[in-house]
Design a protein around this motif. Structure first.
Motif, PDB file in Angstrom:
ATOM      1  N   THR A  33       0.835  -1.208   0.002  1.00  0.00           N
ATOM      2  CA  THR A  33       0.100  -0.009   0.009  1.00  0.00           C
ATOM      3  C   THR A  33       0.913   1.074  -0.085  1.00  0.00           C
ATOM      4  O   THR A  33       0.406   2.333  -0.754  1.00  0.00           O
ATOM      5  N   CYS A  80       2.087   1.656  -3.605  1.00  0.00           N
ATOM      6  CA  CYS A  80       1.286   1.952  -4.420  1.00  0.00           C
ATOM      7  C   CYS A  80       0.595   3.419  -4.263  1.00  0.00           C
ATOM      8  O   CYS A  80       0.479   4.357  -5.030  1.00  0.00           O
ATOM      9  N   PHE A  90      -0.524   0.958 -11.052  1.00  0.00           N
ATOM     10  CA  PHE A  90      -0.544   0.662  -9.573  1.00  0.00           C
ATOM     11  C   PHE A  90      -1.955   0.882  -9.042  1.00  0.00           C
ATOM     12  O   PHE A  90      -2.113   0.231  -7.826  1.00  0.00           O
ATOM     13  N   PHE A 109      -3.057  -1.841  -6.441  1.00  0.00           N
ATOM     14  CA  PHE A 109      -3.801  -1.176  -5.477  1.00  0.00           C
ATOM     15  C   PHE A 109      -4.953  -2.118  -4.639  1.00  0.00           C
ATOM     16  O   PHE A 109      -5.192  -2.267  -3.577  1.00  0.00           O
TER      17      PHE A 109
END
Length: 283
Positions: free
Chosen positions: A33, A36, A131, A135
């Motif tokens: 996370t 991302c 991304f 994500f």
């Protein structure tokens, strides 16, 4: 002679007490996370630079947008500004007008904040979409695991005891008094409420608003446009939600530093957290 007997009378000894605080799933999804969100923010600012204004509804108001980052000339000098409604703020040097390769350049966000640094909408969009799906996939893994293991119920919902003492916990947080010992084994009420709002409200809102800007997804799920009341509203919600995440990250990192960088980083890498118990000694 025991360790307790070796400690001078009336003194306290800090005992390293490690507890397993974060599972492998939490740690792996957390760092994915982080990656991302960094790539999404910087590439998103690159995309925003192509049309640096925010509108609401279905149409774009090119003449009088509610929010805009732009530049113009004042007394013969180029100036950058941010306009919110009828209010205008001079942001020369950062927003609207900033240096790129040593030259003043008209652009909403500066080169150091965008990916790539130069104006390149195509590359920015490619990075952003790549991304974005990583994500989403990472988030789905976390959500499925979180519900299956009751992680959200256990770690994101304050207990009755915590609700009764939430006022004191808010004051402790404001005074930077961090829990030690048994209290540090779990998140306090402020942490639980914050993580609940970010992980289960703000981030999903960010994703759904982003989907609503896609004509392809709108065709497959037409109710998205009705939820937000138009593609331009979804774009504005997406933008403000992103900066809500930025605000959370800034506060989160500050608290990590203030409460113990090494201990917090160790817990998010290895899973082990030192709850920092102290105990008195015997005479």
């Amino acid at each position: 002679m025991s360790n307790d007997d070796a400690v001078p009378k009336g003194k306290k000894q800090h005992l390293v007490t490690l507890v397993k605080r974060h599972s492998v799933v939490v740690r792996v999804t957390h760092w994915i996370t982080v990656l991302c969100l960094t790539m999404l923010l910087m590439s998103g600012l690159q995309i925003f630079n192509a049309r640096p204004q925010l509108d609401f509804g279905n149409k774009t108001d090119f003449d009088h947008p509610p929010v805009a980052i732009d530049s113009d000339k004042v007394d013969g000098k180029a100036r950058g500004y941010v306009r919110i409604g009828v209010h205008r703020f001079d942001t020369t040097g950062v927003l609207g007008m900033s240096d790129f390769e040593g030259k003043p350049t008209e652009r909403a966000f500066p080169s150091w904040a965008t990916l790539p640094g130069e104006q390149d909408l195509g590359t920015g969009r490619a990075i952003h979409f790549t991304f974005a799906w990583l994500f989403v996939a990472n988030g789905l893994v976390y959500l499925v695991w979180g519900f299956a293991t009751r992680h959200f119920r256990r770690d994101f919902v304050p207990s009755r005891f915590q609700w009764r003492h939430i006022g004191g916990e808010i004051l402790d947080h404001a005074r930077l008094r961090f829990p030690k010992g048994e209290k540090a084994r779990q998140y306090n009420a402020v942490q639980k409420i914050t993580y609940f709002l970010v992980a289960l409200v703000l981030l999903p809102l960010l994703v759904v608003a982003g989907w609503t800007m896609s004509p392809g997804l709108d065709a497959a799920f037409p109710f998205l446009l009705h939820i937000f009341g138009g593609r331009q509203t979804a774009r504005s919600v997406h933008f403000f939600a992103a900066f809500g995440v930025v605000l959370f990250v800034l506060v989160h990192v500050a608290l990590v530093l203030l409460s113990g960088l090494f201990n917090n980083m160790r817990s998010m890498i290895s899973g082990w957290y030192d709850i920092g118990q102290e105990r008195g000694t015997h005479g």
